[in-house]
Design a protein around this motif. Structure first.
Motif, short mmCIF file in Angstrom:
data_model
loop_
_atom_site.label_atom_id
_atom_site.label_comp_id
_atom_site.label_asym_id
_atom_site.label_seq_id
_atom_site.Cartn_x
_atom_site.Cartn_y
_atom_site.Cartn_z
N LYS A 132 -16.24 6.98 29.57
CA LYS A 132 -14.82 7.94 28.40
C LYS A 132 -13.85 6.70 28.56
CE LYS A 132 -16.86 12.20 28.89
NZ LYS A 132 -16.39 13.77 28.89
N HIS A 133 -13.15 6.23 29.99
CA HIS A 133 -11.44 5.69 30.22
C HIS A 133 -11.81 4.28 30.42
CE1 HIS A 133 -10.36 9.60 29.39
NE2 HIS A 133 -11.24 9.82 30.11
N GLY A 134 -11.39 3.15 30.12
CA GLY A 134 -11.28 2.15 30.61
C GLY A 134 -12.68 0.99 30.51
N ILE A 177 0.51 -1.22 -0.20
CA ILE A 177 -0.05 -0.18 0.07
C ILE A 177 0.44 1.49 0.15
CG2 ILE A 177 -1.46 0.71 1.31
CD1 ILE A 177 -2.66 -1.50 2.65
N PRO A 178 1.00 2.13 -0.95
CA PRO A 178 1.30 3.27 -0.67
C PRO A 178 1.26 4.12 0.61
CG PRO A 178 0.65 3.13 -2.98
CD PRO A 178 -0.30 2.03 -2.32
N PRO A 179 2.10 4.51 1.09
CA PRO A 179 1.35 5.55 2.61
C PRO A 179 1.14 6.45 2.60
CG PRO A 179 4.27 4.83 2.56
CD PRO A 179 3.57 4.64 1.44
N GLN A 180 0.82 7.10 0.69
CA GLN A 180 0.06 8.38 1.23
C GLN A 180 -1.39 7.79 1.02
OE1 GLN A 180 2.95 7.66 -0.81
NE2 GLN A 180 2.41 7.43 -3.10
N ASP A 181 -1.85 6.96 0.95
CA ASP A 181 -3.17 6.49 0.49
C ASP A 181 -3.45 6.18 1.69
OD1 ASP A 181 -2.84 6.43 -2.10
OD2 ASP A 181 -3.06 4.34 -2.34
N ILE A 182 -2.31 6.70 3.02
CA ILE A 182 -2.86 5.25 4.54
C ILE A 182 -3.38 6.87 5.38
CG2 ILE A 182 -1.98 4.47 6.42
CD1 ILE A 182 -0.63 3.07 4.75
N ALA A 183 -4.62 6.94 5.83
CA ALA A 183 -4.55 8.16 6.99
C ALA A 183 -4.57 8.08 8.03
CB ALA A 183 -6.09 9.00 7.02
N VAL A 184 -4.82 6.34 8.66
CA VAL A 184 -4.23 6.23 10.07
C VAL A 184 -4.11 4.67 10.40
CG1 VAL A 184 -5.28 5.94 11.82
CG2 VAL A 184 -6.62 7.38 11.22
N ILE A 185 -3.32 4.10 10.97
CA ILE A 185 -3.16 2.63 10.67
C ILE A 185 -3.17 2.10 12.42
CG2 ILE A 185 0.00 3.40 10.61
CD1 ILE A 185 -0.13 0.45 9.14
N CYS A 186 -3.67 1.34 12.88
CA CYS A 186 -4.06 1.18 14.16
C CYS A 186 -2.70 -0.91 14.02
CB CYS A 186 -5.45 1.08 14.27
SG CYS A 186 -5.31 -0.04 15.79
N LEU A 187 -2.02 -0.50 14.89
CA LEU A 187 -1.45 -1.84 15.06
C LEU A 187 -2.00 -2.21 16.43
CD1 LEU A 187 2.37 -0.12 14.19
CD2 LEU A 187 0.64 -0.52 13.22
N HIS A 188 -2.76 -3.05 16.14
CA HIS A 188 -3.61 -3.87 17.47
C HIS A 188 -3.31 -5.61 18.11
CE1 HIS A 188 -7.06 -3.20 19.92
NE2 HIS A 188 -7.67 -4.44 19.49
N ILE A 247 -1.14 2.35 18.41
CA ILE A 247 -0.69 1.53 18.81
C ILE A 247 -1.67 0.95 20.60
CG2 ILE A 247 1.92 1.22 17.91
CD1 ILE A 247 2.25 2.36 20.96
N THR A 248 -1.67 0.00 20.50
CA THR A 248 -2.73 -0.38 21.58
C THR A 248 -2.18 -0.62 22.28
OG1 THR A 248 -3.33 -2.52 20.89
CG2 THR A 248 -4.73 -0.41 20.18
N ASP A 249 -3.22 -0.97 24.20
CA ASP A 249 -2.18 -1.59 25.13
C ASP A 249 -2.89 -3.26 25.13
OD1 ASP A 249 -4.95 -1.57 26.38
OD2 ASP A 249 -4.39 -0.04 27.47
N SER A 250 -2.61 -4.09 26.10
CA SER A 250 -3.15 -5.21 26.31
C SER A 250 -4.66 -5.30 26.64
CB SER A 250 -2.53 -5.73 28.31
OG SER A 250 -3.17 -5.54 29.27
N ARG A 251 -5.28 -4.10 27.09
CA ARG A 251 -6.86 -4.68 26.79
C ARG A 251 -7.20 -3.64 25.35
NH1 ARG A 251 -8.00 -0.34 31.85
NH2 ARG A 251 -6.30 0.51 30.93
N HIS A 252 -7.04 -3.51 24.92
CA HIS A 252 -7.15 -3.36 23.48
C HIS A 252 -8.14 -1.75 23.67
CE1 HIS A 252 -7.23 -7.97 22.54
NE2 HIS A 252 -7.65 -7.83 23.52
N HIS A 253 -6.99 -1.03 24.31
CA HIS A 253 -7.11 0.87 24.42
C HIS A 253 -6.56 1.11 23.85
CE1 HIS A 253 -10.49 -0.37 27.92
NE2 HIS A 253 -10.67 -0.40 26.49
N PRO A 254 -6.37 2.43 23.21
CA PRO A 254 -5.67 3.36 22.37
C PRO A 254 -4.34 3.58 23.44
CG PRO A 254 -7.19 3.64 21.96
CD PRO A 254 -7.91 2.82 22.66
N ALA A 255 -3.22 3.02 23.20
CA ALA A 255 -1.87 3.56 24.18
C ALA A 255 -1.31 4.37 24.13
CB ALA A 255 -0.95 2.50 24.91
N GLY A 256 -1.22 5.27 22.57
CA GLY A 256 -0.27 5.99 21.29
C GLY A 256 -0.71 6.41 20.44
N ALA A 257 -0.03 7.29 20.30
CA ALA A 257 0.62 7.47 19.13
C ALA A 257 1.32 8.68 17.88
CB ALA A 257 -1.27 8.60 18.40
N LEU A 258 1.30 8.07 17.30
CA LEU A 258 2.67 8.94 16.51
C LEU A 258 1.87 9.58 15.25
CD1 LEU A 258 5.80 9.27 15.23
CD2 LEU A 258 5.10 7.22 13.89
#
Length: 304
Positions: free
Chosen positions: A170-172, A34-45, A68-79
């Motif tokens: 909202k959280h957890g 996939i060309p990187p310019q075709d990607i808006a968001v990529i979620c590594l789960h 990226i997500t944590d062990s509970r499948h919640h978002p843990a961080g973003a670049l």
């Protein structure tokens, strides 16, 4: 410009850059490119996804967000794409000038009215009660929402949409309904944050959200006008939700949110394009301080 996509990767794989494309290699499967310019968001789960700095660099250069997500499948961080794409200093000065002008309250009124109006439409689609109450609230919002009509509307809305036992967390959250809502909100919030970064806007400087601990106040402001996409999708699955938020449920939720048409001034847009239009309308406000406060938001009942 090619259409941009939201990628959700939930299995062990290796990500690399090959001939200018993102290559996704899974065991015993043909590689995807996939060309990187075709990607808006990529979620590594998945914890076993292998990724190189070259991949992160290519995605950042293309303006994509990596979650990226944590062990509970919640978002843990973003670049996020790096700030400073040409006009960072100018945009910062314009945002500060907007705060000093006193017009942020009027823009927040637009966002709250949009939130209440789309809530009314979500209930109307299901022939539920309180539609007119929410519409009246949307038309009575004042600059800055001093009467907290947003909060009043939320109490009405959640009770009607999911029933009295439902409580918004909202959280957890671990219950299927809140987990779906939070996951969907995260994806849209990331798209908004991406557009703000590309536009050299500082997301900390919000219109209605002002938390010193929140680096994405402005993204959360604009999210208010787009939350209905997630809520409409989740409500369509039924109440209570049929199953926990597993991999297949996440894929279906993303597909439906991403493919839903969004009307802006009577024209249909896909989610990434609609968000870009909203951010561009905010930039127009910054560039013309004398302009009447306005934002291009999903069509709703607000006409003031």
């Amino acid at each position: 410009m090619s259409e941009q996509h939201i990628l959700l990767i939930e299995n062990p794989c290796s990500l690399s850059i090959h001939l200018g494309c993102l290559r996704i290699c899974r065991e015993n499967e043909d590689a995807l490119r996939i060309p990187p310019q075709d990607i808006a968001v990529i979620c590594l789960h998945h914890f076993a996804i292998r990724i190189s700095v070259a991949v992160l660099q290519a995605l950042a250069d293309a303006g994509a967000i990596v979650i990226i997500t944590d062990s509970r499948h919640h978002p843990a961080g973003a670049l996020l794409p790096e700030f400073g794409r040409g006009q960072a200093t100018l945009r910062l000065r314009q945002q500060l000038a907007l705060e000093q002008s006193g017009k942020t309250g009027a823009l927040w009124r637009k966002l709250v009215a949009a939130r209440l109006g789309t809530q009314a439409k979500t209930l109307q689609k299901r022939q539920q009660k309180s539609v007119q109450r929410l519409l009246r609230l949307s038309k009575n919002v004042k600059d800055g929402d001093p009467a907290n009509l947003e909060g009043q509307g939320a109490k009405i809305y959640w009770r009607e949409l999911f029933g009295t036992p439902f409580q918004r967390e909202k959280h957890g959250a671990t219950d299927p309904l809140n987990a779906r809502l939070n996951f969907g909100y995260t994806i849209i919030r990331s798209l908004i944050a991406r557009e703000l970064a590309i536009a050299s806007l500082r997301p900390e400087l919000g219109l209605g959200h002002h938390s010193q601990e929140n680096p994405f106040n402005l993204a959360d402001d604009f999210l208010e006008a787009y939350r209905f996409l997630v809520e409409d999708t989740v409500a369509s699955e039924g109440n209570p939700a049929p199953q926990p938020l597993d991999a297949e449920s996440r894929r279906q939720l993303l597909d439906r949110i991403y493919s839903a048409p969004i009307q802006l001034q009577g024209k249909d847009f896909r989610l990434p394009a609609a968000v870009k239009q909203t951010v561009n309308s905010f930039i127009q406000q910054l560039e013309d301080p004398n302009k009447k406060p306005a934002l291009l938001l999903p069509d709703h009942s607000e006409t003031a």
